[in-house]
Design an enzyme around this catalytic site. Structure first.
Site, PDB file in Angstrom:
ATOM      1  N   LEU A  51       0.849  -1.185   0.000  1.00 32.24           N
ATOM      2  CA  LEU A  51       0.000   0.000   0.000  1.00 32.24           C
ATOM      3  C   LEU A  51       0.887   1.237   0.000  1.00 32.24           C
ATOM      4  O   LEU A  51       1.884   1.297   0.705  1.00 32.24           O
ATOM      5  CB  LEU A  51      -0.902   0.025   1.244  1.00 32.24           C
ATOM      6  CG  LEU A  51      -1.965  -1.056   1.341  1.00 32.24           C
ATOM      7  CD1 LEU A  51      -2.673  -0.976   2.695  1.00 32.24           C
ATOM      8  CD2 LEU A  51      -2.969  -0.918   0.223  1.00 32.24           C
ATOM      9  N   ASP A  52       0.502   2.219  -0.764  1.00 29.35           N
ATOM     10  CA  ASP A  52       1.183   3.507  -0.788  1.00 29.35           C
ATOM     11  C   ASP A  52       1.203   4.058   0.637  1.00 29.35           C
ATOM     12  O   ASP A  52       0.260   3.861   1.395  1.00 29.35           O
ATOM     13  CB  ASP A  52       0.379   4.439  -1.720  1.00 29.35           C
ATOM     14  CG  ASP A  52       1.008   5.792  -1.886  1.00 29.35           C
ATOM     15  OD1 ASP A  52       1.063   6.538  -0.882  1.00 29.35           O
ATOM     16  OD2 ASP A  52       1.421   6.125  -2.996  1.00 29.35           O
ATOM     17  N   PRO A  53       2.265   4.765   1.030  1.00 27.07           N
ATOM     18  CA  PRO A  53       2.316   5.324   2.386  1.00 27.07           C
ATOM     19  C   PRO A  53       1.139   6.240   2.711  1.00 27.07           C
ATOM     20  O   PRO A  53       0.759   6.367   3.863  1.00 27.07           O
ATOM     21  CB  PRO A  53       3.622   6.119   2.403  1.00 27.07           C
ATOM     22  CG  PRO A  53       4.464   5.507   1.348  1.00 27.07           C
ATOM     23  CD  PRO A  53       3.510   5.010   0.290  1.00 27.07           C
ATOM     24  N   LEU A  54       0.540   6.867   1.696  1.00 26.09           N
ATOM     25  CA  LEU A  54      -0.584   7.757   1.959  1.00 26.09           C
ATOM     26  C   LEU A  54      -1.932   7.054   1.816  1.00 26.09           C
ATOM     27  O   LEU A  54      -2.975   7.693   1.785  1.00 26.09           O
ATOM     28  CB  LEU A  54      -0.503   8.983   1.053  1.00 26.09           C
ATOM     29  CG  LEU A  54       0.729   9.849   1.312  1.00 26.09           C
ATOM     30  CD1 LEU A  54       0.747  11.051   0.394  1.00 26.09           C
ATOM     31  CD2 LEU A  54       0.798  10.289   2.763  1.00 26.09           C
ATOM     32  N   ALA A  55      -1.899   5.719   1.758  1.00 20.37           N
ATOM     33  CA  ALA A  55      -3.132   4.933   1.736  1.00 20.37           C
ATOM     34  C   ALA A  55      -3.297   4.247   3.085  1.00 20.37           C
ATOM     35  O   ALA A  55      -2.326   3.899   3.748  1.00 20.37           O
ATOM     36  CB  ALA A  55      -3.078   3.876   0.637  1.00 20.37           C
TER      37      ALA A  55
END
Length: 177
Positions: A51-55
């Site tokens: 997962l993307d860090p901002l997800a």
């Protein structure tokens, strides 16, 4: 604290990944707890999907023999929920970047939104957004995009089994895929 798995057989944890943490940081935190708090010296740990860090969202952590099942978990059907706002876009396709364009939406109806959602159901070729966790030449696409580079991402076949509009109060639209 007890880990919910058999040390010999392994197991898995379902983690709600916090905002700003990378999937790798979640794995490292669990390794730290296993080693320092539980005394487990050699525990193989991995995750099923990045997962993307901002997800935020579900991150499946596999331990021990379950690390051999990571691909099996990655192939499972997934569900996504969220909200999109019609009439505006951002370069990152999410709220990481500021809105950079606005469009007229007065002509759009809830019926049109539902019809459009249904048109995505089935097998389609999807180009991942450049702010995704997909790797390009060994680097995460989101890392390249955040350095103002535009990685070229190949389309991937995906299946959307159901695209449901759960709330349509234009311009806000809640969905479940």
């Amino acid at each position: 604290m007890n880990f919910p798995f058999d040390e010999k057989e392994g197991g898995f944890l379902l983690v709600n990944k916090p905002l700003t943490w990378t999937s790798f940081q979640v794995v490292n935190k669990i390794k730290y707890i296993a080693k320092h708090d539980l005394g487990l010296k050699k525990l193989k740990i991995g995750h099923a999907g990045t997962l993307d860090p901002l997800a935020t969202g579900l991150l499946i952590i596999c331990m021990g023999k379950y690390t051999k099942r990571i691909e099996e978990f990655q192939q499972q059907v997934k569900e996504y929920t969220g909200t999109f706002v019609l009439g505006s876009t951002t370069p990152s396709y999410d709220l990481e970047k500021s809105i950079d364009q606005h469009y007229e939406t007065a002509h759009i109806t809830a019926e049109m939104v539902n019809k459009a959602a249904k048109s995505f159901e089935g097998e389609i070729m999807q180009i991942p957004p450049i702010f995704s966790a997909v790797k390009v030449d060994g680097k995460r696409a989101y890392d390249l995009a955040r350095k103002d580079k535009t990685p070229e991402l190949a389309p991937k076949p995906i299946t959307i089994y159901e695209f449901e509009i759960t709330r349509c109060e234009l311009p806000d639209v809640d969905f479940r895929i």
